[in-house]
Design a protein around this motif. Structure first.
Motif, mmCIF file in Angstrom:
data_model
loop_
_atom_site.group_PDB
_atom_site.id
_atom_site.type_symbol
_atom_site.label_atom_id
_atom_site.label_comp_id
_atom_site.label_asym_id
_atom_site.label_seq_id
_atom_site.Cartn_x
_atom_site.Cartn_y
_atom_site.Cartn_z
ATOM 1 N N ARG A 1 43.355 40.934 35.514
ATOM 2 C CA ARG A 1 42.870 40.368 34.868
ATOM 3 C C ARG A 1 42.897 39.059 35.556
ATOM 4 O O ARG A 1 41.933 37.933 35.555
ATOM 5 C CB ARG A 1 42.437 40.793 33.852
ATOM 6 C CG ARG A 1 41.181 40.464 32.605
ATOM 7 C CD ARG A 1 41.251 40.235 31.305
ATOM 8 N NE ARG A 1 42.434 40.153 30.850
ATOM 9 C CZ ARG A 1 43.277 40.817 30.194
ATOM 10 N NH1 ARG A 1 43.278 42.372 30.205
ATOM 11 N NH2 ARG A 1 44.557 40.580 29.879
ATOM 12 N N GLU A 2 43.610 38.319 35.285
ATOM 13 C CA GLU A 2 44.233 36.736 35.276
ATOM 14 C C GLU A 2 43.978 36.528 36.747
ATOM 15 O O GLU A 2 44.042 34.836 36.745
ATOM 16 C CB GLU A 2 45.908 36.475 34.722
ATOM 17 C CG GLU A 2 45.490 36.570 32.546
ATOM 18 C CD GLU A 2 46.544 36.004 32.355
ATOM 19 O OE1 GLU A 2 46.744 34.865 32.733
ATOM 20 O OE2 GLU A 2 46.673 35.855 30.571
ATOM 21 N N ALA A 3 44.650 37.619 37.676
ATOM 22 C CA ALA A 3 44.998 36.827 38.820
ATOM 23 C C ALA A 3 42.946 36.634 39.713
ATOM 24 O O ALA A 3 43.329 36.322 40.596
ATOM 25 C CB ALA A 3 46.010 38.162 39.873
ATOM 26 N N ALA A 4 42.593 37.261 39.041
ATOM 27 C CA ALA A 4 41.258 37.469 39.583
ATOM 28 C C ALA A 4 40.618 36.675 38.886
ATOM 29 O O ALA A 4 39.558 35.858 39.572
ATOM 30 C CB ALA A 4 40.230 38.185 38.647
ATOM 31 N N GLY A 5 41.108 34.993 38.449
ATOM 32 C CA GLY A 5 40.603 33.808 38.731
ATOM 33 C C GLY A 5 41.069 32.977 39.402
ATOM 34 O O GLY A 5 39.975 31.733 39.784
ATOM 35 N N THR A 6 41.968 33.637 40.576
ATOM 36 C CA THR A 6 41.875 32.685 42.018
ATOM 37 C C THR A 6 41.616 33.553 42.739
ATOM 38 O O THR A 6 41.696 33.139 44.047
ATOM 39 C CB THR A 6 43.056 32.782 41.807
ATOM 40 O OG1 THR A 6 44.033 31.763 40.693
ATOM 41 C CG2 THR A 6 44.038 31.880 42.637
ATOM 42 N N LEU A 7 42.001 35.018 42.642
ATOM 43 C CA LEU A 7 41.034 35.935 43.921
ATOM 44 C C LEU A 7 40.676 36.929 43.927
ATOM 45 O O LEU A 7 40.138 36.979 42.749
ATOM 46 C CB LEU A 7 42.836 36.382 44.115
ATOM 47 C CG LEU A 7 43.933 35.746 44.189
ATOM 48 C CD1 LEU A 7 45.470 37.305 44.053
ATOM 49 C CD2 LEU A 7 44.717 34.953 45.353
ATOM 50 N N ASP A 8 39.818 36.425 44.835
ATOM 51 C CA ASP A 8 38.840 37.549 45.577
ATOM 52 C C ASP A 8 39.030 38.907 45.842
ATOM 53 O O ASP A 8 39.466 39.450 46.620
ATOM 54 C CB ASP A 8 37.808 36.694 47.014
ATOM 55 C CG ASP A 8 36.410 37.789 46.950
ATOM 56 O OD1 ASP A 8 36.526 38.814 46.492
ATOM 57 O OD2 ASP A 8 35.799 37.491 48.017
ATOM 58 N N PHE A 9 39.254 40.436 44.939
ATOM 59 C CA PHE A 9 39.244 41.587 44.849
ATOM 60 C C PHE A 9 38.375 42.390 45.986
ATOM 61 O O PHE A 9 38.499 42.971 45.875
ATOM 62 C CB PHE A 9 40.036 41.696 43.759
ATOM 63 C CG PHE A 9 41.494 41.692 42.702
ATOM 64 C CD1 PHE A 9 41.448 40.296 42.342
ATOM 65 C CD2 PHE A 9 42.347 42.602 43.027
ATOM 66 C CE1 PHE A 9 42.217 40.007 41.836
ATOM 67 C CE2 PHE A 9 43.442 42.170 42.577
ATOM 68 C CZ PHE A 9 43.603 41.431 41.783
ATOM 69 N N THR A 10 37.823 41.349 45.789
ATOM 70 C CA THR A 10 37.256 41.993 47.429
ATOM 71 C C THR A 10 37.194 42.209 49.157
ATOM 72 O O THR A 10 36.424 42.585 49.954
ATOM 73 C CB THR A 10 35.050 41.949 47.391
ATOM 74 O OG1 THR A 10 35.107 40.377 47.439
ATOM 75 C CG2 THR A 10 34.865 42.013 46.128
ATOM 76 N N ARG A 11 38.005 40.677 48.888
ATOM 77 C CA ARG A 11 39.198 40.604 50.210
ATOM 78 C C ARG A 11 40.022 41.101 50.030
ATOM 79 O O ARG A 11 40.625 41.154 48.969
ATOM 80 C CB ARG A 11 38.595 39.952 50.583
ATOM 81 C CG ARG A 11 37.371 39.285 50.981
ATOM 82 C CD ARG A 11 36.926 37.391 50.710
ATOM 83 N NE ARG A 11 37.183 36.956 52.327
ATOM 84 C CZ ARG A 11 37.731 35.637 52.669
ATOM 85 N NH1 ARG A 11 37.251 34.960 51.440
ATOM 86 N NH2 ARG A 11 38.013 35.468 53.474
ATOM 87 N N PRO A 12 41.102 41.538 51.548
ATOM 88 C CA PRO A 12 42.102 41.613 51.285
ATOM 89 C C PRO A 12 43.327 40.773 50.862
ATOM 90 O O PRO A 12 43.195 39.612 51.390
ATOM 91 C CB PRO A 12 42.735 41.850 52.991
ATOM 92 C CG PRO A 12 41.749 42.149 53.261
ATOM 93 C CD PRO A 12 40.589 41.407 52.679
ATOM 94 N N ILE A 13 44.538 41.373 49.913
ATOM 95 C CA ILE A 13 45.472 40.565 49.329
ATOM 96 C C ILE A 13 46.775 41.104 49.782
ATOM 97 O O ILE A 13 46.577 42.265 49.161
ATOM 98 C CB ILE A 13 45.394 40.467 47.506
ATOM 99 C CG1 ILE A 13 43.594 40.375 47.117
ATOM 100 C CG2 ILE A 13 46.291 40.000 46.750
ATOM 101 C CD1 ILE A 13 43.610 40.699 45.674
#
Ligand code: SAM
Length: 270
Positions: free
Chosen positions: A146-158
């Motif tokens: 949840r918190e990482a979604a503030g910086t990372l785009d979870f529709t693109r590879p991580i």
């Protein structure tokens, strides 16, 4: 500057200097200065039983650098979730990734208040990229995601990085379910990169015994086969699950590098 942090500034971390802490002992072996006498005492005790620990810590860190360079370079990954970051050192994940691709975005996660206290040193992003720090526990992957979604785009590879941390989760089922939860949250083309200590010599088993008598949190060695199972369902990147010095060594390395008591690998989500 795109620095951000979900945790900094919200709380004063409480640092316990009476109990040896994993991040600080690791920092001591890596040659850092962010450690206390209790950490050095246990660190030295383990060094006596297992002198190779220093080489082990450095070779593990060197794997991290080669893995991030490979991901940012050959694979083209631009987002990293580094859980169990440890204290800032040379060649932190964002520095390595942003050297290759300045627009890289990195989220660091650790549960140790000392790491939180030093986290500003991890937030030195390039202007094109971003770094963030989350004070959270791996056993609570939902909060991390949840918190990482503030910086990372979870529709693109991580690239999810679990370096030297799963040994702190002794139960295989719990550890596998955490890995599954994290990998379920990222799209196809994402990666899991991990590295952990193995029970492959008497000395390292003794070192873990000493560690678990006094340090916090405890650390549990696994066999290379148990570590390999964390990659179930992923496409393993060559050369598979191996001892860190043998994972894509620098071309300048001559011959087959000696193994250490750790296993590492990288898997791609199909
Ligand atoms: C051995 S250090 C590895 C540091 C770094 N990843 C590296 O490879 O050099 C393990 C790190 O995991 C963190 N850690 C241990 N258990 C954790 C947990 N349950 N949740 C979050 N961080 C944890 C420790 O605080 C420590 O910083």
């Amino acid at each position: 500057m795109a620095d951000s942090s979900s945790s900094l500034g919200q709380q004063q971390p409480e640092i316990n200097t009476a109990v040896p802490q994993t991040a600080r002992i690791w920092n001591y072996w890596l040659g850092g200065k962010d450690n206390y006498p209790v950490d050095r005492a246990v660190g030295d005790q383990i060094l006596e039983a297992f002198p190779a620990i220093v080489e082990n810590a450095r070779a593990s860190r060197a794997f991290l650098v080669r893995a991030v360079r490979y991901l940012a370079g050959e694979v083209g990954i631009r987002q990293f979730l580094d859980i169990g970051t440890g204290l800032p050192t040379a060649n932190n994940t964002h520095e390595v990734a942003q050297q290759v691709a300045p627009e890289s975005r990195i989220v660091y996660v650790d549960s140790d208040p000392v790491v939180l206290a030093h986290a500003r040193a991890l937030l030195t992003s390039t202007p094109e990229g971003a770094t963030a720090y989350i004070d959270a526990d791996l056993r609570d992957p939902d909060t991390i995601l949840r918190e990482a979604a503030g910086t990372l785009d979870f529709t693109r590879p991580i690239a999810i990085m679990l370096m030297g941390i799963l040994g702190h989760i002794p139960d295989d089922d719990q550890a596998r379910s955490i890995v599954r939860r994290l990998m379920d949250a990222v799209p196809s083309g994402s990666y899991l990169t991990m590295n952990d200590g193995t029970d492959t010599s008497e000395e390292v088993v003794e070192a873990a015994r000493i560690w678990n008598q006094s340090a916090n949190p405890t650390y549990h060695l696994r066999s290379p086969e148990r570590i390999a199972r964390f990659f179930d369902g992923l496409e393993l990147v060559e050369p598979g699950v191996v001892s860190p010095p043998r994972w894509r060594p620098e071309p300048s390395t001559s011959g087959l590098p000696p193994e250490i008591d750790s296993s590492c690998g990288m898997g791609r989500k199909p």
